[in-house]
Write a protein that holds these residues in place. Structure first.
Motif, PDB file in Angstrom:
ATOM      1  N   SER A   5      -0.593  29.349  37.535  1.00 22.70           N
ATOM      2  CA  SER A   5      -0.327  30.754  37.891  1.00 22.70           C
ATOM      3  C   SER A   5       0.855  31.325  37.114  1.00 22.70           C
ATOM      4  O   SER A   5       1.662  30.585  36.539  1.00 22.70           O
ATOM      5  CB  SER A   5      -0.056  30.877  39.394  1.00 22.70           C
TER       6      SER A   5
ATOM      7  N   GLY B 203       3.386  35.221  37.359  1.00 21.19           N
ATOM      8  CA  GLY B 203       3.645  36.470  38.070  1.00 21.19           C
ATOM      9  C   GLY B 203       4.184  37.561  37.150  1.00 21.19           C
ATOM     10  O   GLY B 203       4.765  37.279  36.092  1.00 21.19           O
TER      11      GLY B 203
ATOM     12  N   ASN C 254       2.180  39.440  45.668  1.00 17.28           N
ATOM     13  CA  ASN C 254       3.189  38.530  46.201  1.00 17.28           C
ATOM     14  C   ASN C 254       3.074  38.330  47.703  1.00 17.28           C
ATOM     15  O   ASN C 254       3.723  37.461  48.269  1.00 17.28           O
ATOM     16  CB  ASN C 254       4.586  39.013  45.847  1.00 17.28           C
TER      17      ASN C 254
ATOM     18  N   TYR D 107       0.143  38.636  40.667  1.00 17.69           N
ATOM     19  CA  TYR D 107       0.107  37.205  40.346  1.00 17.69           C
ATOM     20  C   TYR D 107      -1.320  36.830  39.900  1.00 17.69           C
ATOM     21  O   TYR D 107      -2.295  37.293  40.486  1.00 17.69           O
ATOM     22  CB  TYR D 107       0.504  36.351  41.556  1.00 17.69           C
TER      23      TYR D 107
END
Length: 322
Positions: free
Chosen positions: A214, A216, A249, A312
């Motif tokens: 991942s 962000g 988030n 994200y």
């Protein structure tokens, strides 16, 4: 040497003999008149009457004479009614040699007198029921032969079954090859079929997972960007598919999809859109000797007014094609 039959002995015993009856003496040493003599007594006693040891007291005695330079030699040949045959000789000096039992019913040989059989000579052999022995001086019994025959039949049946299965498998392989790219025939041997598969124009395929890798966004007004890389493949792919998730988030899912990238790039971007025009785009697919690299980016999180969520991006399964 031949042995007389019972009828022959009976016929011989009943004929008229030279002396028209029994010999004049019970001591066989004194039966010296050439011709045929009928023997018919209750019993014989070789120690006193010098008859053949073990002979039957009923039979026929043949007396023959041969004149040689030194004198006359006599021969006794006695055939008793049980089939025993005995012979002895009196020398020119008048000495009777021991009886020789030519075909006595009690005639025996010790094991050492009998030769063993070989692959080049006749002889006595031992019967053997083994089916694993490699001896050359033994003979197999019918039971051993039957056991070997049964095992051979079983082996033949299994071999025939294996051959049938192999032919069936070969035909299925040929059919599968021809169903994909052609060029195979049931008449081909295994090397030829392998060559058809090896030389076939096919595209290789691989799959794996980024396991939720991942990235962000730096702030609510920007999208997230992430680089992907695979370097453990056996070829360089020209097209990949990756499953992504676009979240904020607060772990709210906005978009989940498979995005694709290819070489050469067809239009520069491959974007997939969700609600409020949130999107995921994967591009810059670069082939490597054993894998690829690519870049993925998202929009900022577009939602109802009043919030400031951060974007994200997560990467999961991937599929690559040559």
């Amino acid at each position: 040497m031949t042995v007389p039959t019972s009828k022959a002995l009976s016929d011989l015993y009943s004929i008229s003999f030279v002396d028209r009856g029994k010999p004049f003496s019970v001591d066989w040493n004194f039966i010296i008149l050439p011709g045929t003599h009928r023997i018919d007594v209750a019993s014989l006693n070789p120690a006193s009457d010098h008859s053949p040891p073990g002979a039957n007291p009923k039979g026929v005695l043949f007396v023959g004479s041969v004149t040689v330079e030194e004198g006359m030699t006599l021969v006794h040949l006695y055939i008793d009614e049980t089939g025993g045959v005995y012979k002895r000789v009196r020398t020119v000096a008048g000495v009777w040699l021991p009886w020789d039992g030519l075909a006595s019913k009690n005639h025996t040989h010790s094991a050492s007198d009998l030769p063993s059989t070989t692959t080049q000579a006749r002889g006595v052999t031992i019967l053997d029921t083994s089916v694993t022995s490699d001896a050359k001086d033994r003979a197999s019994t019918p039971s051993a032969t039957k056991q070997a025959y049964d095992r051979a039949n079983e082996a033949y049946s299994l071999a025939d079954q294996a051959f049938t299965q192999a032919v069936d498998l070969k035909n299925k392989i040929v059919g599968a090859i021809n169903g994909k790219f052609g060029g195979a025939s049931p008449d081909m041997n295994s090397d030829q079929i392998a060559a058809v598969i090896t030389n076939a124009s096919v595209k290789r395929f691989a799959r794996g997972s980024f396991n939720g890798q991942s990235a962000g966004a730096p702030n609510y007004s920007s999208g997230a960007t992430m680089s992907l890389s695979v370097n453990n493949m056996g070829f360089s792919p020209s097209r990949i598919f990756v499953r992504f998730k676009l979240k904020d988030n607060g772990n709210v899912l906005y978009l989940e999809c498979f995005s694709t990238a290819s070489v050469p790039q067809s239009d520069g971007t491959w974007a997939l859109y969700g609600r409020f025009n949130n999107y995921i785009s994967m591009y810059n697919l670069t082939k490597q000797p054993c894998g690829f690299t690519a870049t993925v980016e998202t929009s900022n999180i577009r939602e109802y007014a009043g919030g400031s969520p951060i974007a994200y991006i997560e990467a999961h399964e991937w599929f690559a094609y040559e």
